[in-house]
Design a protein around this motif. Structure first.
Motif, PDB file in Angstrom:
ATOM      1  N   GLU A  60       0.811  -1.212   0.000  1.00 40.55           N
ATOM      2  CA  GLU A  60       0.000   0.000   0.000  1.00 40.55           C
ATOM      3  C   GLU A  60       0.845   1.262   0.000  1.00 40.55           C
ATOM      4  O   GLU A  60       0.397   2.317  -0.458  1.00 40.55           O
ATOM      5  N   SER A  61       2.057   1.169   0.527  1.00 39.92           N
ATOM      6  CA  SER A  61       2.954   2.322   0.546  1.00 39.92           C
ATOM      7  C   SER A  61       4.379   1.832   0.440  1.00 39.92           C
ATOM      8  O   SER A  61       4.649   0.636   0.573  1.00 39.92           O
ATOM      9  N   GLN A 115      11.543  -0.370  -1.385  1.00 37.48           N
ATOM     10  CA  GLN A 115      10.357  -0.769  -0.641  1.00 37.48           C
ATOM     11  C   GLN A 115      10.810  -1.217   0.747  1.00 37.48           C
ATOM     12  O   GLN A 115      11.672  -2.095   0.860  1.00 37.48           O
ATOM     13  N   THR A 116      10.264  -0.616   1.789  1.00 39.22           N
ATOM     14  CA  THR A 116      10.694  -0.949   3.146  1.00 39.22           C
ATOM     15  C   THR A 116       9.544  -1.524   3.960  1.00 39.22           C
ATOM     16  O   THR A 116       8.376  -1.203   3.739  1.00 39.22           O
ATOM     17  N   TYR A 117       9.913  -2.387   4.916  1.00 43.56           N
ATOM     18  CA  TYR A 117       8.973  -2.987   5.859  1.00 43.56           C
ATOM     19  C   TYR A 117       9.546  -2.785   7.265  1.00 43.56           C
ATOM     20  O   TYR A 117      10.728  -3.076   7.501  1.00 43.56           O
ATOM     21  N   PHE A 118       8.716  -2.296   8.185  1.00 38.06           N
ATOM     22  CA  PHE A 118       9.129  -2.024   9.560  1.00 38.06           C
ATOM     23  C   PHE A 118       8.183  -2.713  10.531  1.00 38.06           C
ATOM     24  O   PHE A 118       6.975  -2.739  10.304  1.00 38.06           O
ATOM     25  N   ASP A 119       8.725  -3.261  11.641  1.00 32.44           N
ATOM     26  CA  ASP A 119       7.812  -3.755  12.669  1.00 32.44           C
ATOM     27  C   ASP A 119       7.210  -2.589  13.443  1.00 32.44           C
ATOM     28  O   ASP A 119       6.096  -2.663  13.945  1.00 32.44           O
ATOM     29  N   LEU A 136       5.553  -9.963   8.397  1.00 32.85           N
ATOM     30  CA  LEU A 136       6.393  -9.151   7.511  1.00 32.85           C
ATOM     31  C   LEU A 136       7.222 -10.014   6.580  1.00 32.85           C
ATOM     32  O   LEU A 136       7.422  -9.670   5.410  1.00 32.85           O
ATOM     33  N   THR A 137       7.706 -11.143   7.083  1.00 32.45           N
ATOM     34  CA  THR A 137       8.477 -12.054   6.238  1.00 32.45           C
ATOM     35  C   THR A 137       7.637 -12.535   5.062  1.00 32.45           C
ATOM     36  O   THR A 137       8.096 -12.553   3.914  1.00 32.45           O
ATOM     37  N   GLY A 138       6.389 -12.926   5.337  1.00 32.76           N
ATOM     38  CA  GLY A 138       5.507 -13.377   4.274  1.00 32.76           C
ATOM     39  C   GLY A 138       5.170 -12.273   3.294  1.00 32.76           C
ATOM     40  O   GLY A 138       5.068 -12.502   2.080  1.00 32.76           O
ATOM     41  N   MET A 139       4.991 -11.047   3.800  1.00 44.99           N
ATOM     42  CA  MET A 139       4.695  -9.911   2.919  1.00 44.99           C
ATOM     43  C   MET A 139       5.858  -9.632   1.980  1.00 44.99           C
ATOM     44  O   MET A 139       5.667  -9.355   0.791  1.00 44.99           O
ATOM     45  N   ILE A 140       7.074  -9.704   2.530  1.00 42.57           N
ATOM     46  CA  ILE A 140       8.257  -9.483   1.692  1.00 42.57           C
ATOM     47  C   ILE A 140       8.371 -10.568   0.630  1.00 42.57           C
ATOM     48  O   ILE A 140       8.668 -10.286  -0.540  1.00 42.57           O
ATOM     49  N   ALA A 141       8.105 -11.823   1.031  1.00 36.07           N
ATOM     50  CA  ALA A 141       8.166 -12.924   0.064  1.00 36.07           C
ATOM     51  C   ALA A 141       7.121 -12.742  -1.029  1.00 36.07           C
ATOM     52  O   ALA A 141       7.390 -12.980  -2.221  1.00 36.07           O
ATOM     53  N   ASP A 142       5.914 -12.314  -0.669  1.00 34.44           N
ATOM     54  CA  ASP A 142       4.865 -12.071  -1.657  1.00 34.44           C
ATOM     55  C   ASP A 142       5.255 -10.921  -2.596  1.00 34.44           C
ATOM     56  O   ASP A 142       5.022 -10.974  -3.806  1.00 34.44           O
ATOM     57  N   ASP A 143       5.832  -9.883  -2.004  1.00 34.08           N
ATOM     58  CA  ASP A 143       6.279  -8.719  -2.785  1.00 34.08           C
ATOM     59  C   ASP A 143       7.298  -9.160  -3.834  1.00 34.08           C
ATOM     60  O   ASP A 143       7.175  -8.855  -5.028  1.00 34.08           O
ATOM     61  N   TYR A 144       8.307  -9.907  -3.381  1.00 34.68           N
ATOM     62  CA  TYR A 144       9.373 -10.347  -4.293  1.00 34.68           C
ATOM     63  C   TYR A 144       8.845 -11.309  -5.349  1.00 34.68           C
ATOM     64  O   TYR A 144       9.089 -11.133  -6.558  1.00 34.68           O
ATOM     65  N   ALA A 178       6.645   2.413   2.536  1.00 34.10           N
ATOM     66  CA  ALA A 178       7.124   2.101   3.882  1.00 34.10           C
ATOM     67  C   ALA A 178       5.979   1.446   4.650  1.00 34.10           C
ATOM     68  O   ALA A 178       5.114   2.129   5.188  1.00 34.10           O
ATOM     69  N   MET A 179       5.972   0.125   4.672  1.00 36.97           N
ATOM     70  CA  MET A 179       4.919  -0.621   5.359  1.00 36.97           C
ATOM     71  C   MET A 179       5.259  -0.717   6.841  1.00 36.97           C
ATOM     72  O   MET A 179       6.323  -1.224   7.216  1.00 36.97           O
ATOM     73  N   ASP A 180       4.336  -0.202   7.682  1.00 40.30           N
ATOM     74  CA  ASP A 180       4.563  -0.105   9.125  1.00 40.30           C
ATOM     75  C   ASP A 180       3.726  -1.154   9.849  1.00 40.30           C
ATOM     76  O   ASP A 180       2.494  -1.093   9.845  1.00 40.30           O
ATOM     77  N   GLY A 181       4.399  -2.115  10.489  1.00 40.28           N
ATOM     78  CA  GLY A 181       3.696  -3.200  11.160  1.00 40.28           C
ATOM     79  C   GLY A 181       2.735  -2.728  12.232  1.00 40.28           C
ATOM     80  O   GLY A 181       1.633  -3.259  12.377  1.00 40.28           O
ATOM     81  N   ILE A 182       3.122  -1.704  13.007  1.00 33.67           N
ATOM     82  CA  ILE A 182       2.261  -1.196  14.067  1.00 33.67           C
ATOM     83  C   ILE A 182       0.969  -0.640  13.486  1.00 33.67           C
ATOM     84  O   ILE A 182      -0.130  -0.887  14.013  1.00 33.67           O
ATOM     85  N   LYS A 183       1.057   0.105  12.405  1.00 33.92           N
ATOM     86  CA  LYS A 183      -0.151   0.663  11.785  1.00 33.92           C
ATOM     87  C   LYS A 183      -1.036  -0.437  11.215  1.00 33.92           C
ATOM     88  O   LYS A 183      -2.261  -0.334  11.234  1.00 33.92           O
ATOM     89  N   LEU A 184      -0.424  -1.500  10.704  1.00 34.88           N
ATOM     90  CA  LEU A 184      -1.209  -2.619  10.193  1.00 34.88           C
ATOM     91  C   LEU A 184      -1.970  -3.304  11.328  1.00 34.88           C
ATOM     92  O   LEU A 184      -3.116  -3.718  11.161  1.00 34.88           O
ATOM     93  N   VAL A 185      -1.327  -3.421  12.493  1.00 40.67           N
ATOM     94  CA  VAL A 185      -1.999  -4.001  13.665  1.00 40.67           C
ATOM     95  C   VAL A 185      -3.162  -3.119  14.082  1.00 40.67           C
ATOM     96  O   VAL A 185      -4.277  -3.597  14.356  1.00 40.67           O
ATOM     97  N   GLN A 186      -2.928  -1.798  14.129  1.00 37.63           N
ATOM     98  CA  GLN A 186      -3.982  -0.872  14.537  1.00 37.63           C
ATOM     99  C   GLN A 186      -5.153  -0.891  13.556  1.00 37.63           C
ATOM    100  O   GLN A 186      -6.314  -0.826  13.960  1.00 37.63           O
ATOM    101  N   ALA A 187      -4.844  -1.023  12.275  1.00 33.20           N
ATOM    102  CA  ALA A 187      -5.905  -1.052  11.263  1.00 33.20           C
ATOM    103  C   ALA A 187      -6.731  -2.325  11.340  1.00 33.20           C
ATOM    104  O   ALA A 187      -7.896  -2.358  10.931  1.00 33.20           O
ATOM    105  N   ALA A 188      -6.127  -3.403  11.897  1.00 35.65           N
ATOM    106  CA  ALA A 188      -6.835  -4.679  11.977  1.00 35.65           C
ATOM    107  C   ALA A 188      -7.904  -4.678  13.056  1.00 35.65           C
ATOM    108  O   ALA A 188      -8.762  -5.557  13.076  1.00 35.65           O
ATOM    109  N   GLY A 189      -7.868  -3.705  13.990  1.00 32.90           N
ATOM    110  CA  GLY A 189      -8.887  -3.653  15.027  1.00 32.90           C
ATOM    111  C   GLY A 189      -8.285  -3.421  16.394  1.00 32.90           C
ATOM    112  O   GLY A 189      -7.061  -3.403  16.561  1.00 32.90           O
TER     113      GLY A 189
END
Length: 288
Positions: free
Chosen positions: A12-13, A274-278, A37-45, A15-26
């Protein structure tokens, strides 16, 4: 933008932020809701076009993250048919240690069963004599058995490895992990598996040469691993069109957070990062 296959995962951006993804989930939050995040990176690649994948490097601060990402990418590519039939091969992964470690009896006691390369010879670590402190080394690949004193060991001449297995397939991106003067290859050189013989030999294409490795028969041929993701240190000198990076503040990632090393990583990419952060905000505070 990065060329992708139809229907592929698109972050979606940048810089994918794990904390924001958790907050968006509920509001529930908690360990179970943390994004993979590991799975997201694998899917991205894996969702990128073959040409884009060839020009993409994944960088992680930690060896543990690198290994997890590499395995996940291999699995994704295997599932989508981008790789040929795999064979399971024995490989060697370096054990991190200092010169001081090599001189300590307790270090060698902990390495019982691991593999040692001393010069050009390979040995399996055996028992340590508690009185004298000498360590039994069982010769491999034709080397004679030896008893060694830890005080004689130096990193310049000695490397310790743990044994692992990897499922290797034709089409696999491979990183060589040790210098081989006979083959004129260096540690961190990249190659692609061009074929696997009926005898289990791995054929590698380095871009200008075809090389043959026989990891089932020779310990000296076991210095390779998946080459999709590398650590910051191993990425030195690399330059690619596209880069995917995993950063964060959780656990050991936080201890590795440093803006200068991250700048080095990101500067390796020419066209897209493309970056991924916890935890992006926590990482930024820790790296300042």
């Amino acid at each position: 933008s990065v060329p992708r296959q139809p229907g592929a995962y698109v972050p979606e951006s940048s810089a994918m932020d794990g904390i924001k993804l958790v907050q968006a989930a509920g509001p529930a939050g908690g360990e179970a809701e943390k994004p993979d995040l590991t799975g997201m990176i694998a899917d991205d690649y894996a969702g990128r076009t073959p040409e884009a994948r060839d020009n993409t490097l994944i960088v992680a601060e930690l060896n543990a993250d690198r290994e997890a990402i590499n395995s996940a990418v291999h699995n994704r590519l295997q599932e989508q048919g981008a790789l040929g039939d795999s064979v399971t091969v024995p490989l060697l992964v370096r054990v991190n240690n200092s010169n001081a470690d090599l001189g300590q009896q307790k270090f060698w006691e902990a390495q019982d069963g691991n593999v040692v390369r001393r010069g050009e010879q390979y040995f399996r670590v055996g028992e340590t004599d508690t009185e004298s402190g000498v360590v039994r080394m069982a010769g491999l690949d034709g080397a004679p058995d030896r008893w060694i004193r830890p005080a004689e060991m130096r990193k310049e001449d000695v490397a310790v490895f743990k044994e692992v297995t990897r499922d290797i397939s034709p089409g696999e991106k491979i990183r060589l992990t040790a210098t081989d003067r006979d083959r004129n290859v260096r540690a961190s050189d990249m190659a692609v598996v061009s074929g696997i013989t009926e005898e289990g030999k791995i054929l590698l294409d380095t871009g200008d040469r075809q090389l043959s490795f026989d990891p089932a028969a020779r310990y000296a041929d076991r210095h390779m691993d998946y080459g999709y993701a590398v650590t910051t240190y191993s990425s030195q000198g690399a330059s690619v069109k596209y880069l995917i990076g995993l950063f964060g503040e959780e656990g050991a990632r936080g201890r590795m957070a440093a803006m200068d090393s991250t700048y080095v990583e990101l500067s390796r990419s020419k066209e897209h990062v493309q970056t991924y952060f916890d935890n992006l905000s926590g990482w930024g505070e820790g790296g300042e």
